[in-house]
Motif scaffolding. Structure first.
Motif, PDB file in Angstrom:
ATOM      1  N   PHE A   1     -25.878  14.141   6.574  1.00 57.42           N
ATOM      2  CA  PHE A   1     -25.959  15.571   6.866  1.00 57.42           C
ATOM      3  C   PHE A   1     -26.196  16.392   5.599  1.00 57.42           C
ATOM      4  CE2 PHE A   1     -24.036  19.775   7.718  1.00 57.42           C
ATOM      5  CZ  PHE A   1     -24.874  20.162   8.758  1.00 57.42           C
ATOM      6  N   THR A   2     -25.436  16.096   4.531  1.00 55.95           N
ATOM      7  CA  THR A   2     -25.630  16.841   3.285  1.00 55.95           C
ATOM      8  C   THR A   2     -27.017  16.560   2.702  1.00 55.95           C
ATOM      9  OG1 THR A   2     -24.460  15.073   2.083  1.00 55.95           O
ATOM     10  CG2 THR A   2     -23.196  17.037   2.683  1.00 55.95           C
ATOM     11  N   HIS A   3     -27.523  15.363   2.934  1.00 55.84           N
ATOM     12  CA  HIS A   3     -28.884  15.047   2.495  1.00 55.84           C
ATOM     13  C   HIS A   3     -29.881  15.926   3.249  1.00 55.84           C
ATOM     14  CE1 HIS A   3     -32.050  12.630   0.704  1.00 55.84           C
ATOM     15  NE2 HIS A   3     -32.591  12.466   1.904  1.00 55.84           N
ATOM     16  N   CYS A   4     -29.627  16.132   4.533  1.00 56.33           N
ATOM     17  CA  CYS A   4     -30.498  17.003   5.329  1.00 56.33           C
ATOM     18  C   CYS A   4     -30.439  18.440   4.806  1.00 56.33           C
ATOM     19  CB  CYS A   4     -30.075  16.975   6.803  1.00 56.33           C
ATOM     20  SG  CYS A   4     -30.427  15.428   7.661  1.00 56.33           S
ATOM     21  N   LEU A   5     -29.249  18.898   4.413  1.00 54.68           N
ATOM     22  CA  LEU A   5     -29.118  20.247   3.859  1.00 54.68           C
ATOM     23  C   LEU A   5     -29.964  20.407   2.602  1.00 54.68           C
ATOM     24  CD1 LEU A   5     -25.275  20.967   4.184  1.00 54.68           C
ATOM     25  CD2 LEU A   5     -27.116  21.745   5.684  1.00 54.68           C
ATOM     26  N   LEU A   6     -30.037  19.344   1.813  1.00 57.83           N
ATOM     27  CA  LEU A   6     -30.819  19.382   0.580  1.00 57.83           C
ATOM     28  C   LEU A   6     -32.321  19.287   0.848  1.00 57.83           C
ATOM     29  CD1 LEU A   6     -28.566  17.044  -1.581  1.00 57.83           C
ATOM     30  CD2 LEU A   6     -28.990  19.466  -2.027  1.00 57.83           C
ATOM     31  N   LYS A   7     -32.691  18.698   1.967  1.00 58.06           N
ATOM     32  CA  LYS A   7     -34.102  18.433   2.242  1.00 58.06           C
ATOM     33  C   LYS A   7     -34.796  19.540   3.039  1.00 58.06           C
ATOM     34  CE  LYS A   7     -36.078  14.894   1.801  1.00 58.06           C
ATOM     35  NZ  LYS A   7     -37.015  14.382   0.772  1.00 58.06           N
ATOM     36  N   VAL A   8     -34.031  20.333   3.793  1.00 56.58           N
ATOM     37  CA  VAL A   8     -34.673  21.294   4.695  1.00 56.58           C
ATOM     38  C   VAL A   8     -35.492  22.333   3.938  1.00 56.58           C
ATOM     39  CG1 VAL A   8     -32.973  21.060   6.539  1.00 56.58           C
ATOM     40  CG2 VAL A   8     -32.609  22.769   4.738  1.00 56.58           C
ATOM     41  N   ASN A   9     -36.518  22.839   4.603  1.00 57.29           N
ATOM     42  CA  ASN A   9     -37.363  23.882   4.030  1.00 57.29           C
ATOM     43  C   ASN A   9     -36.652  25.228   4.100  1.00 57.29           C
ATOM     44  OD1 ASN A   9     -39.614  22.176   3.545  1.00 57.29           O
ATOM     45  ND2 ASN A   9     -40.153  22.284   5.703  1.00 57.29           N
ATOM     46  N   TYR A  10     -36.912  26.065   3.108  1.00 53.40           N
ATOM     47  CA  TYR A  10     -36.345  27.403   3.101  1.00 53.40           C
ATOM     48  C   TYR A  10     -37.421  28.471   3.253  1.00 53.40           C
ATOM     49  CZ  TYR A  10     -31.947  25.273   2.148  1.00 53.40           C
ATOM     50  OH  TYR A  10     -30.821  24.527   2.283  1.00 53.40           O
ATOM     51  N   SER A  11     -38.608  28.050   3.609  1.00 55.76           N
ATOM     52  CA  SER A  11     -39.677  28.957   4.012  1.00 55.76           C
ATOM     53  C   SER A  11     -40.612  28.173   4.928  1.00 55.76           C
ATOM     54  CB  SER A  11     -40.437  29.490   2.795  1.00 55.76           C
ATOM     55  OG  SER A  11     -41.050  28.422   2.093  1.00 55.76           O
ATOM     56  N   LYS A  12     -41.347  28.874   5.764  1.00 64.21           N
ATOM     57  CA  LYS A  12     -42.257  28.201   6.683  1.00 64.21           C
ATOM     58  C   LYS A  12     -43.354  27.499   5.894  1.00 64.21           C
ATOM     59  CE  LYS A  12     -41.665  31.458  10.504  1.00 64.21           C
ATOM     60  NZ  LYS A  12     -42.352  32.421  11.394  1.00 64.21           N
ATOM     61  N   LYS A  13     -43.702  26.303   6.340  1.00 68.81           N
ATOM     62  CA  LYS A  13     -44.764  25.535   5.700  1.00 68.81           C
ATOM     63  C   LYS A  13     -45.574  24.800   6.763  1.00 68.81           C
ATOM     64  CE  LYS A  13     -42.240  24.666   1.399  1.00 68.81           C
ATOM     65  NZ  LYS A  13     -41.062  25.474   1.747  1.00 68.81           N
ATOM     66  N   ARG A  14     -46.754  24.412   6.401  1.00 65.09           N
ATOM     67  CA  ARG A  14     -47.576  23.619   7.308  1.00 65.09           C
ATOM     68  C   ARG A  14     -47.741  22.226   6.728  1.00 65.09           C
ATOM     69  NH1 ARG A  14     -49.449  26.690  11.331  1.00 65.09           N
ATOM     70  NH2 ARG A  14     -50.583  24.891  12.125  1.00 65.09           N
ATOM     71  N   TRP A  15     -47.707  21.239   7.620  1.00 62.47           N
ATOM     72  CA  TRP A  15     -47.875  19.840   7.210  1.00 62.47           C
ATOM     73  C   TRP A  15     -48.763  19.161   8.240  1.00 62.47           C
ATOM     74  CZ3 TRP A  15     -46.237  15.234   9.687  1.00 62.47           C
ATOM     75  CH2 TRP A  15     -46.390  14.072   8.915  1.00 62.47           C
ATOM     76  N   GLN A  16     -49.975  18.787   7.801  1.00 62.98           N
ATOM     77  CA  GLN A  16     -50.932  18.098   8.660  1.00 62.98           C
ATOM     78  C   GLN A  16     -51.118  18.817   9.997  1.00 62.98           C
ATOM     79  OE1 GLN A  16     -50.061  13.898   8.963  1.00 62.98           O
ATOM     80  NE2 GLN A  16     -49.963  13.633   6.733  1.00 62.98           N
ATOM     81  N   GLY A  17     -51.273  20.150   9.909  1.00 59.94           N
ATOM     82  CA  GLY A  17     -51.522  20.953  11.103  1.00 59.94           C
ATOM     83  C   GLY A  17     -50.280  21.341  11.876  1.00 59.94           C
ATOM     84  N   ILE A  18     -49.101  20.939  11.391  1.00 54.47           N
ATOM     85  CA  ILE A  18     -47.847  21.244  12.084  1.00 54.47           C
ATOM     86  C   ILE A  18     -47.092  22.313  11.308  1.00 54.47           C
ATOM     87  CG2 ILE A  18     -45.653  20.303  12.937  1.00 54.47           C
ATOM     88  CD1 ILE A  18     -47.024  17.546  12.890  1.00 54.47           C
ATOM     89  N   LEU A  19     -46.600  23.341  12.019  1.00 55.93           N
ATOM     90  CA  LEU A  19     -45.812  24.383  11.373  1.00 55.93           C
ATOM     91  C   LEU A  19     -44.353  23.940  11.302  1.00 55.93           C
ATOM     92  CD1 LEU A  19     -45.589  27.236  10.196  1.00 55.93           C
ATOM     93  CD2 LEU A  19     -45.167  28.067  12.533  1.00 55.93           C
ATOM     94  N   ILE A  20     -43.836  23.847  10.091  1.00 60.89           N
ATOM     95  CA  ILE A  20     -42.446  23.450   9.877  1.00 60.89           C
ATOM     96  C   ILE A  20     -41.648  24.716   9.583  1.00 60.89           C
ATOM     97  CG2 ILE A  20     -40.889  21.935   8.615  1.00 60.89           C
ATOM     98  CD1 ILE A  20     -43.139  20.525  10.158  1.00 60.89           C
ATOM     99  N   GLN A  21     -40.664  25.001  10.411  1.00 56.75           N
ATOM    100  CA  GLN A  21     -39.883  26.226  10.269  1.00 56.75           C
ATOM    101  C   GLN A  21     -38.826  26.087   9.177  1.00 56.75           C
ATOM    102  OE1 GLN A  21     -40.567  28.949  11.879  1.00 56.75           O
ATOM    103  NE2 GLN A  21     -41.815  28.284  13.609  1.00 56.75           N
ATOM    104  N   LYS A  22     -38.224  27.215   8.807  1.00 55.50           N
ATOM    105  CA  LYS A  22     -37.073  27.188   7.912  1.00 55.50           C
ATOM    106  C   LYS A  22     -35.978  26.350   8.576  1.00 55.50           C
ATOM    107  CE  LYS A  22     -37.833  31.833   6.046  1.00 55.50           C
ATOM    108  NZ  LYS A  22     -37.257  33.196   5.889  1.00 55.50           N
ATOM    109  N   GLY A  23     -35.303  25.534   7.779  1.00 53.34           N
ATOM    110  CA  GLY A  23     -34.234  24.703   8.334  1.00 53.34           C
ATOM    111  C   GLY A  23     -34.708  23.398   8.931  1.00 53.34           C
ATOM    112  N   GLU A  24     -35.996  23.071   8.775  1.00 52.70           N
ATOM    113  CA  GLU A  24     -36.547  21.819   9.297  1.00 52.70           C
ATOM    114  C   GLU A  24     -37.225  21.041   8.173  1.00 52.70           C
ATOM    115  OE1 GLU A  24     -37.773  23.399  13.789  1.00 52.70           O
ATOM    116  OE2 GLU A  24     -39.317  23.053  12.277  1.00 52.70           O
ATOM    117  N   PHE A  25     -37.415  19.743   8.383  1.00 54.97           N
ATOM    118  CA  PHE A  25     -38.214  18.948   7.458  1.00 54.97           C
ATOM    119  C   PHE A  25     -38.727  17.702   8.161  1.00 54.97           C
ATOM    120  CE2 PHE A  25     -34.046  17.074   7.144  1.00 54.97           C
ATOM    121  CZ  PHE A  25     -34.220  15.746   6.762  1.00 54.97           C
TER     122      PHE A  25
END
Length: 229
Positions: free
Chosen positions: A29-53
């Motif tokens: 879980f703490t690893h996920c906290l360190l990995k999540v995005n803190y701004s919206k990003k796109r990856w291979q045509g997919i929109l990754i929201q804040k709090g996701e990775f």
């Protein structure tokens, strides 16, 4: 997809978290906290929201030093108890951390910003508070299909009714109020709160409800004892 600079701040209340003593689950879980995005990003045509990775079980195993089986078990525990959402496809696994700000305060991860929003500006205290509320609401409604709402509602009900020292009527009224859905049927009332601890709110709820229960009891007794003509 990820920034390796900056830092995160965890709330001390994390030590009281239900999975804190489960070493593997806490680590994942703490690893996920360190990995999540803190701004919206796109990856291979997919929109990754804040709090996701985007990741994979194999990658998480390498990064955490755990086996794939242990990673899978830990993610299942976190998913089933409503702390994360795991979406697995043939090509990738997307993880979203729900109610992120129940565990940590958002901080600046970079001192500079770029036009494509790959870095965050350092927020002042007012911005931090406003963004905290917005992000919390966004994360709480991630993947809000009917099945997910039902699952979250079921989990919340189980947590409420686990406090068996309280009267069933109190638990029922508490659950009915805080599980009420918004007009879009995507978010429960308690999910809009920045902080929500059932253990602390139930006693206050009981104190507010007791006068109503006593009043109803007196009315019932008066009607029952009323002489017949």
């Amino acid at each position: 997809m990820m920034m390796n600079k900056g830092f995160i701040m965890l709330f001390r209340e994390l030590t009281e978290w239900e999975w804190y003593t489960d070493i593997n689950t806490y680590k994942v879980f703490t690893h996920c906290l360190l990995k999540v995005n803190y701004s919206k990003k796109r990856w291979q045509g997919i929109l990754i929201q804040k709090g996701e990775f985007i990741t994979s079980y194999e990658k998480l195993a390498v990064e955490t030093g755990l086996t794939i089986s242990k990673v899978r078990t830990s993610l299942k525990k976190l998913d089933s108890t409503g702390y994360i959402l795991v979406e697995t496809t043939v090509n990738y696994t997307k993880i979203g951390v729900l109610r992120l700000h129940d565990f940590m305060a958002e901080t600046s991860t970079e001192n500079n910003s770029t036009p494509n929003d790959t870095r965050l500006d350092k927020p002042n205290s007012k911005q931090l508070t406003n963004e905290s509320q917005v992000i919390d609401n966004q994360l709480a409604t991630t993947n809000t299909n009917n099945k997910t709402i039902k699952n979250r509602k079921k989990i919340f009900r189980e947590r409420v009714f686990s406090h068996s020292t309280f009267n069933t009527k109190i638990l029922t009224s508490f659950f009915d109020y805080w599980s009420e859905l918004n007009t879009d049927k995507t978010t429960m009332r308690f999910e809009t709160q920045r902080f929500f601890e059932i253990e602390k709110r139930l006693p206050k709820w009981l104190a507010n409800e007791r006068p109503k229960l006593e009043s109803n009891k007196k009315k019932t007794e008066l009607q029952t004892n009323r002489p017949t003509i």
